[in-house]
Design an enzyme around this catalytic site. Structure first.
Site, short mmCIF file in Angstrom:
data_model
loop_
_atom_site.label_atom_id
_atom_site.label_comp_id
_atom_site.label_asym_id
_atom_site.label_seq_id
_atom_site.Cartn_x
_atom_site.Cartn_y
_atom_site.Cartn_z
N LYS A 20 52.81 59.25 81.73
CA LYS A 20 53.78 58.87 82.68
C LYS A 20 54.90 57.73 81.93
O LYS A 20 54.23 56.82 81.55
CB LYS A 20 53.42 58.41 83.94
CG LYS A 20 54.56 58.31 85.01
CD LYS A 20 53.94 58.03 86.39
CE LYS A 20 53.69 56.53 86.46
NZ LYS A 20 53.46 55.96 87.97
N ASP B 92 49.77 44.74 89.85
CA ASP B 92 49.66 45.70 88.61
C ASP B 92 50.42 45.09 87.41
O ASP B 92 50.72 45.76 86.47
CB ASP B 92 50.30 47.14 88.97
CG ASP B 92 51.51 46.91 89.52
OD1 ASP B 92 52.23 46.03 89.41
OD2 ASP B 92 52.33 48.12 89.64
#
Length: 321
Positions: free
Chosen positions: A67, A222
């Site tokens: 991705k 994250d």
């Protein structure tokens, strides 16, 4: 090569399909049948954007790809499009040829919500009745909508740094026929399940905001420096994650590990619970915590699923590449 444009994703991908894809890939990771590649994430020095790549290979499902995308903080205000932008690319693992290009924006929201819901299914108490939301942004609506399918919840409570955003999650609760109550963070002690989904660099949820027996899903951290919960909470909890290496380096566990409150060995893969090699929750008063850092294999799993749906429903665009 197959192309599935962003505009088609909403009519193809379901919450159930996203859940199944994520649950299976977590199990494959824990079994050693799938692995993620190192993450690349960079500030590009233009439009204040963060751009990067997440990829991996699932030997069990024969899914290979990446991705590409990131966060453009000025998009919504100046261009009228969402700040998070991404595209998933799949390759044939037998030949290396490009196989598919898939719009990744909605898929990212769905796979993130699926991850926390997988953790609720496998770690929350069966008698959980109250779900608490810390955060009320766009992603929070996806999180809550999917989480409500995992237990017979009877009430939703919520907190957000900007209270004027709480109607976002109140609307989801109302649609599900559940009462909603705005609370202070101290009121989260009422919750049996808590989902934290913020982009904070300072802890909001503290250890004393969480009651014994609660399951907490931390879904916003994250990146190095981000932090949603007090490190002492991880010390009190049994900690699970999607991938241990990411959890201790860029996930919520980075802070507790950095302060010596827990070690890498105290962080367990959720896939081990799915596969039955870890018992998961062992008592009604145990606090369990899922550190959802977001791995590339999640994106590949949901993208592969939506490609199959697009082909089956005649919505795939095929090009000679």
């Amino acid at each position: 090569m197959i192309i599935v444009p962003e505009r088609e994703i909403a009519d193809l991908m379901t919450r159930e399909a996203a859940f199944d894809a994520v649950e299976k890939i977590f199990g494959a990771m824990a079994a050693g049948d799938a692995y993620n590649f190192p993450v690349v994430r960079e500030a590009i020095g233009h439009e204040d954007a963060l751009y990067g790549f997440k990829g991996g290979f699932d030997r069990a499902g024969l899914t290979l790809g990446l991705k590409a995308g990131g966060y453009w903080p000025n998009n919504l205000e100046t261009k009228g499009i969402i700040n998070h932008q991404s595209t998933v690319f799949l390759f044939d693992p037998d030949t290396g040829k490009a196989k598919a290009m898939v719009g990744g924006n909605l898929l990212t929201a769905l796979r993130t919500a699926a991850a926390s819901s997988v953790s609720i299914k496998h770690l929350a108490r069966e008698d959980a009745k109250v779900i608490g939301m810390v955060g009320a942004g766009h992603q929070a609506t996806f999180q809550l909508r999917q989480a409500l399918e995992q237990r017979p919840f009877e009430k939703v409570i919520g907190w957000n740094y900007h209270p004027d955003m709480l109607p976002n999650i109140e609307k989801v609760a109302t649609e599900a026929g559940l009462p909603f109550e705005a609370v202070e963070l101290s009121g989260m002690t009422e919750a049996d399940v808590i989902i934290s989904i913020t982009s904070s660099f300072n802890a909001s949820l503290m250890a004393d905001h969480v009651s014994p027996g609660t399951h907490v899903a931390c879904m916003g951290t994250d990146t190095i420096g981000k932090q949603e919960v007090e490190p002492a909470l991880l010390q009190k909890a049994t900690v699970f994650t999607d991938e241990v290496a990411q959890s201790i380096s860029i996930g919520e566990a980075q802070h507790a590990v950095g302060q010596g409150l827990i070690s890498e060995g105290d962080v367990h893969q959720i896939g081990a619970v799915i596969n039955g090699t870890h018992p998961g929750r062992e008592s009604a008063d145990q606090i369990t915590l899922f550190d959802g850092t977001g791995v590339g294999l999640q994106d590949l799993a949901v993208a592969a699923s939506v490609v199959d749906m697009a082909v089956a429903q005649g919505k795939a665009i095929e090009v000679d590449f």
